[in-house]
Write an enzyme that holds these catalytic residues in place. Structure first.
Site, PDB file in Angstrom:
ATOM      1  CG  ASP A  11      -0.550  -2.793  -3.166  1.00  0.00           C
ATOM      2  OD1 ASP A  11       0.582  -3.157  -2.802  1.00  0.00           O
ATOM      3  OD2 ASP A  11      -1.347  -3.521  -3.781  1.00  0.00           O
ATOM      4  CG  ASP A 266      -5.563  -4.955  -4.970  1.00  0.00           C
ATOM      5  OD1 ASP A 266      -4.447  -4.698  -4.481  1.00  0.00           O
ATOM      6  OD2 ASP A 266      -5.738  -5.862  -5.795  1.00  0.00           O
ATOM      7  CG  ASP A 270      -2.710  -3.855   0.096  1.00  0.00           C
ATOM      8  OD1 ASP A 270      -1.491  -3.910   0.334  1.00  0.00           O
ATOM      9  OD2 ASP A 270      -3.198  -4.042  -1.035  1.00  0.00           O
TER      10      ASP A 270
END
Length: 381
Positions: A11, A266, A270
């Site tokens: 990410d 994080d 996600d």
């Protein structure tokens, strides 16, 4: 799983970057007449709406406005957040001396507010005012995107009119200093690196180029991240025969198999992608949901710990294999001798206590071999 790892998906915000973006560029699209007063009132509206969101970009805008605008006569009546798109809110202006915030419209006390990316404003029928050149405005956005900025547009409409885009913001997030080195080391170890982000393709590719990432999936909504992980798994990886000698005997060439994919993220958004991946990884500063979804947590919040993870996993697996091989060879020889299999032939055997000791030595040797892992040292960069 870390030993078998083929692909790792990152990410962007909060993982490859610090997750503490700042507003770098702002442009308000008002005519010169009463521009300062309109700008101040619009900023108050933006600040009230953005303060209702926990998204990193929303926090960046809130902090920026807090530094420049203090008083507020705005009441937030309702707000809805669409992940990966933006915010939609209804605000009421409590000041009796309201301004004409919309082009060609009379002043109003209630407005619909749209804050988000370009697609979000388009979906809500927000357009540029007639005095603004759409080509010039789009050119400004492209320039910001090439600089790696995330783009936020602010649209406003009254209850009886279409919306107008009245402000543009360029927001930058600083990449982690060890991100580029981590990507380089992973690639050198044969692990394919991907970046998954909700940013537009131009911004995403700019950041990816800075970090040395060749594979980018941009404009991915939070609910689609898990699907992208599935796609990476199904996409698979080509497996080549270990050597040409085995290839001659097997008579086959390269084969494809399902890829083992790790995901590192994080945020709350996600967690579905983390759950879908074969090896979910999070960092210590991540949200509680992301940490709960992860199998591995990088406690030092440094991405180079990924290299340590991969290197340690390989060391452990090879030590397990070495232990199996040693135990097999040792026991295939020690058990027959201890059991007296060779006594009829060579007239040589072991006393019972020595036979028992030889079997204990097998376990002790494997334990000592495993303790050798205490000498493991993480790679230095």
């Amino acid at each position: 799983m870390a030993f078998k790892l083929d692909t790792i998906a990152f990410d962007k915000t909060g993982t490859l970057t610090y997750g503490k973006p700042k507003v770098i560029e702002t442009k308000f699209l008002y005519q010169k007449s009463k521009q300062k007063a309109r700008k101040k009132l619009l900023m108050q509206i933006i600040g009230v709406v953005e303060s209702s969101s926990d998204h990193p970009l929303a926090k960046a805008v809130s902090q920026y406005i807090e530094k420049t605008t203090t008083s507020s006569n705005i009441t937030l009546e309702s707000v809805t957040e669409t992940p990966g798109r933006g915010l939609q809110a209804i605000v009421r202006i409590n000041d009796s001396e309201t301004l004409d915030l919309l082009p060609d419209e009379k002043s109003s006390s209630t407005y619909n507010v749209f804050i988000g990316n370009v697609k979000w404003l388009q979906e809500n029928n927000c357009v540029y005012p007639s005095h603004v050149s759409e080509m010039k405005a789009s050119s400004t956005l492209r320039g910001w995107q090439k600089s790696g900025y995330s783009i936020i547009l602010i649209g406003l409409s009254s209850q009886s009119s279409n919306g107008y885009i009245l402000a543009q913001m360029g927001i930058a997030d600083t990449p982690r200093p060890d991100a580029a080195k981590t990507v380089s080391e992973l690639t050198a170890r044969g692990i394919e690196v991907w970046m998954i982000t909700g940013d537009n393709p131009v911004t995403a590719k700019t950041i990816a180029k800075q970090l040395g990432i060749k594979n980018v999936l941009a404009e991915v909504t939070p609910e689609m991240k898990a699907e992208k992980i599935k796609w990476l798994q199904r996409r698979g990886i080509t497996v080549k025969p270990p050597n040409k000698f085995l290839q001659l005997f097997k008579g086959d060439t390269d084969k494809a198999r399902r890829a083992v994919v790790a995901m590192i993220g994080d945020g709350i958004n996600d967690s579905p992608a983390l759950a879908q991946s074969d090896l979910p990884i999070s960092i210590s500063t991540a949200s509680d949901v992301a940490i709960e979804s992860a199998s591995v947590i990088l406690t030092r919040s440094t991405l180079t710990s990924l290299i340590t993870l991969v290197t340690l996993a390989k060391a452990i697996i090879w030590r397990i294999r070495y232990n199996f091989l040693w135990a097999y060879l040792y026991n295939s020889l020690a058990i027959p001798i201890a059991a007296g299999v060779f006594f009829p032939i060579f007239k040589v055997g072991l006393r019972p206590e020595l036979a028992s000791l030889s079997m204990a030595a097998s376990s002790i040797s494997v334990v000592l071999s495993s303790l050798w892992l205490k000498r493991f040292k993480e790679p230095k960069f």
